[in-house]
Design a protein around this motif. Structure first.
Motif, PDB file in Angstrom:
ATOM      1  N   ALA A 130       0.833  -1.207   0.000  1.00 34.10           N
ATOM      2  CA  ALA A 130       0.000   0.000   0.000  1.00 34.10           C
ATOM      3  C   ALA A 130       0.863   1.249   0.000  1.00 34.10           C
ATOM      4  CB  ALA A 130      -0.921  -0.001   1.210  1.00 34.10           C
ATOM      5  N   GLY A 131       2.079   1.139   0.548  1.00 34.55           N
ATOM      6  CA  GLY A 131       3.035   2.238   0.517  1.00 34.55           C
ATOM      7  C   GLY A 131       2.865   3.221   1.654  1.00 34.55           C
ATOM      8  N   ALA A 132       3.971   3.530   2.292  1.00 33.10           N
ATOM      9  CA  ALA A 132       3.980   4.533   3.354  1.00 33.10           C
ATOM     10  C   ALA A 132       4.243   5.912   2.763  1.00 33.10           C
ATOM     11  CB  ALA A 132       5.061   4.205   4.377  1.00 33.10           C
ATOM     12  N   VAL A 133       3.708   6.939   3.417  1.00 31.43           N
ATOM     13  CA  VAL A 133       4.014   8.324   3.059  1.00 31.43           C
ATOM     14  C   VAL A 133       5.001   8.838   4.100  1.00 31.43           C
ATOM     15  CG1 VAL A 133       3.133  10.643   2.647  1.00 31.43           C
ATOM     16  CG2 VAL A 133       1.743   8.645   2.033  1.00 31.43           C
ATOM     17  N   PRO A 141      11.419   5.638  -5.804  1.00 31.25           N
ATOM     18  CA  PRO A 141      11.373   6.275  -7.125  1.00 31.25           C
ATOM     19  C   PRO A 141      11.480   7.796  -7.021  1.00 31.25           C
ATOM     20  CG  PRO A 141       9.621   4.638  -6.894  1.00 31.25           C
ATOM     21  CD  PRO A 141      10.205   4.835  -5.526  1.00 31.25           C
ATOM     22  N   ALA A 142      12.314   8.376  -7.860  1.00 33.45           N
ATOM     23  CA  ALA A 142      12.475   9.830  -7.837  1.00 33.45           C
ATOM     24  C   ALA A 142      11.147  10.540  -8.078  1.00 33.45           C
ATOM     25  CB  ALA A 142      13.507  10.259  -8.876  1.00 33.45           C
ATOM     26  N   SER A 143      10.297   9.927  -8.897  1.00 31.82           N
ATOM     27  CA  SER A 143       8.996  10.525  -9.213  1.00 31.82           C
ATOM     28  C   SER A 143       8.056  10.535  -8.010  1.00 31.82           C
ATOM     29  CB  SER A 143       8.343   9.773 -10.366  1.00 31.82           C
ATOM     30  OG  SER A 143       8.144   8.412 -10.015  1.00 31.82           O
ATOM     31  N   ALA A 144       8.396   9.756  -6.971  1.00 30.17           N
ATOM     32  CA  ALA A 144       7.545   9.664  -5.781  1.00 30.17           C
ATOM     33  C   ALA A 144       8.006  10.600  -4.675  1.00 30.17           C
ATOM     34  CB  ALA A 144       7.524   8.226  -5.273  1.00 30.17           C
ATOM     35  N   VAL A 145       9.000  11.437  -4.966  1.00 33.74           N
ATOM     36  CA  VAL A 145       9.548  12.363  -3.971  1.00 33.74           C
ATOM     37  C   VAL A 145       9.154  13.781  -4.350  1.00 33.74           C
ATOM     38  CG1 VAL A 145      11.629  13.194  -2.827  1.00 33.74           C
ATOM     39  CG2 VAL A 145      11.475  10.803  -3.571  1.00 33.74           C
ATOM     40  N   ASP A 146       8.422  14.433  -3.482  1.00 33.95           N
ATOM     41  CA  ASP A 146       7.899  15.767  -3.769  1.00 33.95           C
ATOM     42  C   ASP A 146       8.594  16.796  -2.886  1.00 33.95           C
ATOM     43  OD1 ASP A 146       6.366  17.945  -4.573  1.00 33.95           O
ATOM     44  OD2 ASP A 146       4.488  16.810  -4.544  1.00 33.95           O
ATOM     45  N   HIS A 159      18.090  13.897  -2.427  1.00 32.04           N
ATOM     46  CA  HIS A 159      18.421  12.892  -3.444  1.00 32.04           C
ATOM     47  C   HIS A 159      19.827  12.344  -3.213  1.00 32.04           C
ATOM     48  CE1 HIS A 159      15.080  12.767  -6.385  1.00 32.04           C
ATOM     49  NE2 HIS A 159      14.731  13.863  -5.731  1.00 32.04           N
ATOM     50  N   GLU A 160      20.777  13.205  -2.895  1.00 32.02           N
ATOM     51  CA  GLU A 160      22.150  12.746  -2.688  1.00 32.02           C
ATOM     52  C   GLU A 160      22.286  11.862  -1.448  1.00 32.02           C
ATOM     53  OE1 GLU A 160      24.728  16.107  -2.559  1.00 32.02           O
ATOM     54  OE2 GLU A 160      24.696  16.414  -4.732  1.00 32.02           O
ATOM     55  N   HIS A 161      21.580  12.211  -0.384  1.00 37.28           N
ATOM     56  CA  HIS A 161      21.787  11.540   0.895  1.00 37.28           C
ATOM     57  C   HIS A 161      20.826  10.392   1.165  1.00 37.28           C
ATOM     58  CE1 HIS A 161      24.936  14.221   2.325  1.00 37.28           C
ATOM     59  NE2 HIS A 161      24.240  15.225   1.836  1.00 37.28           N
ATOM     60  N   LEU A 162      19.804  10.225   0.310  1.00 30.16           N
ATOM     61  CA  LEU A 162      18.903   9.099   0.521  1.00 30.16           C
ATOM     62  C   LEU A 162      18.322   8.553  -0.779  1.00 30.16           C
ATOM     63  CD1 LEU A 162      17.436   7.227   2.525  1.00 30.16           C
ATOM     64  CD2 LEU A 162      15.563   8.904   2.580  1.00 30.16           C
ATOM     65  N   PHE A 188      11.927   0.664  -0.416  1.00 32.18           N
ATOM     66  CA  PHE A 188      11.147   1.900  -0.431  1.00 32.18           C
ATOM     67  C   PHE A 188      10.307   2.001  -1.702  1.00 32.18           C
ATOM     68  CE2 PHE A 188      14.795   2.488   2.212  1.00 32.18           C
ATOM     69  CZ  PHE A 188      14.451   3.389   3.201  1.00 32.18           C
ATOM     70  N   ALA A 189      10.243   0.917  -2.457  1.00 33.67           N
ATOM     71  CA  ALA A 189       9.676   0.969  -3.812  1.00 33.67           C
ATOM     72  C   ALA A 189       8.221   1.408  -3.838  1.00 33.67           C
ATOM     73  CB  ALA A 189       9.822  -0.395  -4.481  1.00 33.67           C
ATOM     74  N   HIS A 190       7.475   1.114  -2.771  1.00 33.54           N
ATOM     75  CA  HIS A 190       6.051   1.468  -2.754  1.00 33.54           C
ATOM     76  C   HIS A 190       5.786   2.755  -1.979  1.00 33.54           C
ATOM     77  CE1 HIS A 190       5.108  -2.382  -4.574  1.00 33.54           C
ATOM     78  NE2 HIS A 190       5.798  -2.991  -3.630  1.00 33.54           N
ATOM     79  N   SER A 191       6.828   3.378  -1.449  1.00 39.81           N
ATOM     80  CA  SER A 191       6.658   4.558  -0.604  1.00 39.81           C
ATOM     81  C   SER A 191       6.555   5.836  -1.433  1.00 39.81           C
ATOM     82  CB  SER A 191       7.830   4.690   0.380  1.00 39.81           C
ATOM     83  OG  SER A 191       7.895   3.581   1.248  1.00 39.81           O
TER      84      SER A 191
END
Length: 251
Positions: free
Chosen positions: A30-33, A97-102, A87-90, A60-63
């Motif tokens: 389901a993925g964690a936020v 996925p980079a697309s899942a990071v806002d 992005h550099e540190h985690l 972290f694939a579903h997060s």
């Protein structure tokens, strides 16, 4: 609040990573936020999460993830932008996925509109399951400086002179240090289901003492967390050095 006083930052990072791993594994597909902070405070936790990803298969694939703030005027690829930092540190070292990071867009033509849009994106994601926070020497969390309203939402803020001075060490030219940021508000942070605040070093001791033993006041913004139902505080001995109550030190 649950308080853990640990010998050093590495031990604190392991405790914080435990909380993240628990939330991620409980969420499953389901993925964690996740709410991610920048700065030096969370680095040991991020390093431990990277290790667990590589050695223990923590995925972290579903997060999804949201960062706390961003400097106004810096593009996402600027060396000192918080987008680049996270992005550099985690992010670039795990399978998130980079697309899942806002991250708020610090280079937006209208920062005020971007702040409103970012708040909406947080709400649309269903809120944050676990938010990691650091704390400033003046008690700020995210960039909620002294005097911030406890009901505040994501907005453009003016950085306090002490914060600008603290951040100057990251810039070659002090005149290039941003003086404004887009930041989640105290009211926004209060809606995270769980919060973990971590700090190390004597420079954070006064702020930690106010958080854990002081009265709730707008002049120490982190004290707003006293009203949250599920906060874990992880600090080293130096950051805990100004605590005086035995019930705090042994909670």
């Amino acid at each position: 609040m649950q308080v853990h006083i640990v010998p050093d930052a590495a031990a604190g990072g392991a405790l914080v990573a435990d909380l993240f791993e628990e939330v991620i594994r409980e969420a499953g597909e389901a993925g964690a936020v996740l709410g991610l902070a920048t700065g030096s405070s969370p680095l040991t936790a991020y390093a431990e999460l990277i290790r667990r990803h590589r050695e223990r298969g923590l995925s972290f694939a579903h997060s999804r993830a949201f960062t706390l703030d961003e400097y106004v005027g810096l593009s996402g690829d600027h060396p000192q932008s918080y987008r680049r930092f996270i992005h550099e540190h985690l992010v670039d070292q795990v399978d998130l996925p980079a697309s899942a990071v806002d991250t708020p867009d610090g280079a937006a033509a209208d920062p005020d509109l971007e702040a409103i849009a970012y708040e909406r994106r947080l709400q649309d994601a269903g809120g944050v399951d676990l938010q990691i926070l650091g704390i400033g020497s003046n008690g700020h969390i995210a960039f909620n400086e002294p005097g911030s309203d406890r009901a505040s939402r994501t907005r453009v803020v003016d950085l306090a002179p002490s914060t600008i001075a603290d951040n100057a060490r990251f810039f070659r030219d002090p005149s290039q240090v941003p003086v404004r940021a887009i930041s989640q508000g105290l009211g926004t942070l209060a809606e995270a289901r769980r919060i973990v605040l971590t700090a190390s070093g004597a420079g954070k001791a006064e702020a930690i003492a106010h958080l854990l033993e002081g009265e709730m006041t707008d002049q120490w913004p982190a004290t707003a967390l006293q009203q949250h139902p599920q906060v874990t505080v992880v600090v080293d001995e130096a950051a805990a050095s100004r605590l005086t109550r035995s019930d705090t030190r042994h909670s």
